[in-house]
Design a protein around this motif. Sequence first.
Motif, PDB file in Angstrom:
ATOM      1  N   SER A  46       0.862  -1.187   0.000  1.00  0.00           N
ATOM      2  CA  SER A  46       0.000   0.000   0.000  1.00  0.00           C
ATOM      3  C   SER A  46       0.896   1.235   0.000  1.00  0.00           C
ATOM      4  CB  SER A  46      -0.862   0.019   1.264  1.00  0.00           C
ATOM      5  OG  SER A  46      -1.418  -1.246   1.513  1.00  0.00           O
ATOM      6  N   THR A  47       0.629   2.160  -0.906  1.00  0.00           N
ATOM      7  CA  THR A  47       1.382   3.417  -0.910  1.00  0.00           C
ATOM      8  C   THR A  47       0.408   4.572  -1.148  1.00  0.00           C
ATOM      9  OG1 THR A  47       1.786   3.645  -3.291  1.00  0.00           O
ATOM     10  CG2 THR A  47       3.305   2.227  -2.076  1.00  0.00           C
ATOM     11  N   VAL A  48       0.946   5.785  -1.019  1.00  0.00           N
ATOM     12  CA  VAL A  48       0.120   6.973  -1.266  1.00  0.00           C
ATOM     13  C   VAL A  48       0.870   7.886  -2.229  1.00  0.00           C
ATOM     14  CG1 VAL A  48      -0.899   9.019  -0.194  1.00  0.00           C
ATOM     15  CG2 VAL A  48      -1.005   6.823   0.989  1.00  0.00           C
ATOM     16  N   LEU A  49       0.151   8.367  -3.255  1.00  0.00           N
ATOM     17  CA  LEU A  49       0.733   9.309  -4.217  1.00  0.00           C
ATOM     18  C   LEU A  49      -0.248  10.454  -4.404  1.00  0.00           C
ATOM     19  CD1 LEU A  49       3.015   9.924  -6.295  1.00  0.00           C
ATOM     20  CD2 LEU A  49       1.710   8.606  -7.962  1.00  0.00           C
ATOM     21  N   ARG A  81      -1.097   0.322  10.184  1.00  0.00           N
ATOM     22  CA  ARG A  81      -2.461  -0.199  10.165  1.00  0.00           C
ATOM     23  C   ARG A  81      -3.083  -0.219  11.560  1.00  0.00           C
ATOM     24  NH1 ARG A  81      -4.541  -2.789   5.838  1.00  0.00           N
ATOM     25  NH2 ARG A  81      -3.246  -2.796   3.963  1.00  0.00           N
ATOM     26  N   LEU A  82      -2.276  -0.556  12.584  1.00  0.00           N
ATOM     27  CA  LEU A  82      -2.789  -0.561  13.957  1.00  0.00           C
ATOM     28  C   LEU A  82      -3.377   0.800  14.303  1.00  0.00           C
ATOM     29  CD1 LEU A  82      -0.240  -2.459  16.237  1.00  0.00           C
ATOM     30  CD2 LEU A  82      -2.741  -2.706  16.221  1.00  0.00           C
ATOM     31  N   ASN A  83      -2.591   1.845  14.045  1.00  0.00           N
ATOM     32  CA  ASN A  83      -3.052   3.201  14.361  1.00  0.00           C
ATOM     33  C   ASN A  83      -4.249   3.583  13.505  1.00  0.00           C
ATOM     34  OD1 ASN A  83      -1.095   3.695  16.287  1.00  0.00           O
ATOM     35  ND2 ASN A  83       0.408   4.228  14.717  1.00  0.00           N
ATOM     36  N   GLY A 131      -7.199  -4.954   7.854  1.00  0.00           N
ATOM     37  CA  GLY A 131      -7.569  -3.738   7.132  1.00  0.00           C
ATOM     38  C   GLY A 131      -9.061  -3.510   7.069  1.00  0.00           C
ATOM     39  N   ARG A 132      -9.431  -2.661   6.142  1.00  0.00           N
ATOM     40  CA  ARG A 132     -10.841  -2.283   6.024  1.00  0.00           C
ATOM     41  C   ARG A 132     -11.790  -3.454   5.778  1.00  0.00           C
ATOM     42  NH1 ARG A 132     -10.743   2.354   1.736  1.00  0.00           N
ATOM     43  NH2 ARG A 132      -8.683   1.513   1.254  1.00  0.00           N
ATOM     44  N   THR A 134      -0.793   7.006   8.126  1.00  0.00           N
ATOM     45  CA  THR A 134       0.541   7.465   7.724  1.00  0.00           C
ATOM     46  C   THR A 134       0.820   6.992   6.306  1.00  0.00           C
ATOM     47  OG1 THR A 134       1.057   6.628   9.911  1.00  0.00           O
ATOM     48  CG2 THR A 134       2.869   7.626   8.685  1.00  0.00           C
ATOM     49  N   ALA A 135       1.355   7.910   5.515  1.00  0.00           N
ATOM     50  CA  ALA A 135       1.616   7.542   4.118  1.00  0.00           C
ATOM     51  C   ALA A 135       2.998   6.931   3.964  1.00  0.00           C
ATOM     52  CB  ALA A 135       1.487   8.776   3.246  1.00  0.00           C
ATOM     53  N   ILE A 136       3.077   5.849   3.214  1.00  0.00           N
ATOM     54  CA  ILE A 136       4.368   5.321   2.780  1.00  0.00           C
ATOM     55  C   ILE A 136       4.415   5.573   1.273  1.00  0.00           C
ATOM     56  CG2 ILE A 136       5.823   3.256   2.572  1.00  0.00           C
ATOM     57  CD1 ILE A 136       4.661   2.290   5.216  1.00  0.00           C
ATOM     58  N   THR A 137       5.483   6.229   0.819  1.00  0.00           N
ATOM     59  CA  THR A 137       5.467   6.720  -0.563  1.00  0.00           C
ATOM     60  C   THR A 137       5.770   5.624  -1.585  1.00  0.00           C
ATOM     61  OG1 THR A 137       7.813   7.281  -0.580  1.00  0.00           O
ATOM     62  CG2 THR A 137       6.295   8.997   0.200  1.00  0.00           C
TER      63      THR A 137
END
Length: 283
Positions: free
Chosen positions: A68-71, A101-103, A141-142, A177-180
């Motif tokens: 999983s990443t965020v852009l 994921r916990l947070n 997850g969701r 939190t984003a991981i790029t």
Amino acid sequence: MNPFRADLHCHSTCSDGTLSPTEIVHLAKQIGLSGLSITDHDTVEAYPIVIEPCLQMGIQLLVGAEFSTVLNGSSVHILGYGFRYDNIDIKTLCIKHTERRLNRNLSILNLLAKNGMPVSEEELTAACVSIPEDIARHTVGRPHIALAMVRKGYVATVQEAFKKYLSDGMPCYIQGTAITVEETIEVIHGAKGIAVIAHPHLVHDRQLVRKLLTMDFDGIECYYGRFYPQHHREWLKIAEKKKWLVTGGSDFHGSIKPDIHLGCSWIGEEQFLAIQTRLHQMH
Ligand code: AMP
Ligand code: FE
Ligand code: FE
Ligand code: ZN
């Protein structure tokens, strides 16, 4: 003799699938797959379990995961293949995701409570129990939150939970939190693996697609899920132009996504060999 088919995208009970890693291997054998990658979300814990059964059943196993990443604020999935599952940097990335994921899951539970749909941590844990029970659910997850919501009667189906509350941009969605993308590609390359854009078919923001196509990927998932040849053509053309590897898979999750079957999307022997050749060149 079955023609060679490799499904390089599916999920086990180590993340949000409903079949255990071993059950997936048996199913793969039953439907005549020659190659397989179990690409759990943010974990490689299926691998120590499936190496032996795959050897016994003559299924070529490619180690993989879907990160999983965020852009630009949007969620983007990256498939990583061909690294060792015990690589320390891959492990560290997976642990970082577990903490993220916990947070995030706790924040989503808070939002649900604020919206009059309390789900306790215990109820979420109960929704994560997998059968057989000795296989730990490493990625929560969701889909598990959605399942807990169904059990509490807030929604009728997992799909409804996503549609009304949990999908990106919906009232109970939190990214966390984003991981790029860059960081993820770097870890995959450092572990001598290849980084692949997962299901570009699902990225509707064309600007995001254009941005992804400028990044340091090695391949693109051209064949995906229940899409048809006309949908694959666009991505195959891009792969050819960029000299990227072509991958494909079903994104099978078991009964939580009942209309997607293992092996409904796959690559052939030539494409599978091209991946293996690239990986050998990297080692
Ligand atoms: P997460 O990794 O916790 O952000 O959850 C994302 C996962 O939820 C995806 O990988 C899918 O398996 C699942 N998912 C996303 N959207 C939907 C949807 N509309 N219906 C059912 N499952 C979904
Ligand atoms: Fe999933
Ligand atoms: Fe995905
Ligand atoms: Zn997936």
